[in-house]
Design an enzyme around this catalytic site. Sequence first.
Site, PDB file in Angstrom:
ATOM      1  N   ASP A  57      -6.577   4.514   1.120  1.00  0.00           N
ATOM      2  CA  ASP A  57      -5.167   4.292   0.776  1.00  0.00           C
ATOM      3  C   ASP A  57      -4.382   4.291   2.074  1.00  0.00           C
ATOM      4  O   ASP A  57      -4.483   5.226   2.870  1.00  0.00           O
ATOM      5  CB  ASP A  57      -4.651   5.393  -0.146  1.00  0.00           C
ATOM      6  CG  ASP A  57      -5.267   5.330  -1.526  1.00  0.00           C
ATOM      7  OD1 ASP A  57      -5.570   4.212  -1.965  1.00  0.00           O
ATOM      8  OD2 ASP A  57      -5.436   6.376  -2.156  1.00  0.00           O
ATOM      9  N   ASP A 109      -5.103  -1.624  -5.169  1.00  0.00           N
ATOM     10  CA  ASP A 109      -4.341  -0.937  -6.227  1.00  0.00           C
ATOM     11  C   ASP A 109      -3.120  -1.749  -6.627  1.00  0.00           C
ATOM     12  O   ASP A 109      -2.777  -1.847  -7.806  1.00  0.00           O
ATOM     13  CB  ASP A 109      -3.892   0.452  -5.758  1.00  0.00           C
ATOM     14  CG  ASP A 109      -5.044   1.404  -5.496  1.00  0.00           C
ATOM     15  OD1 ASP A 109      -6.142   1.174  -6.029  1.00  0.00           O
ATOM     16  OD2 ASP A 109      -4.826   2.376  -4.747  1.00  0.00           O
TER      17      ASP A 109
END
Length: 96
Positions: free
Chosen positions: A52, A70
């Site tokens: 991330d 995502d």
Amino acid sequence: MLLALGVSAALIVWMRRLRAAVHGLLACGLALIVGGALGNMIDRLTLGRVVDFVHLHWGHHYFPAFNVADSAITVGAVALLLDAWLETRAARRGRA
């Protein structure tokens, strides 16, 4: 990993059966979901985890960290919901 591959394969079969001229938004949403799922799976296979890297904040408020995969999954899901809503409206107009 097997679940991601299985679901991706099922979504690809679904996309191949769609007529893009009629179901363009649905096909786009499915493609984004498949791309995001496979992107996260590749991260897991190559790195052992999903990276991330986008971390946003506004003042003292921090939003959850996320990555491009995502984001693609989220935008794809919104496209599916929008397509379903538009289909429902069109069906209601056809009955009226």
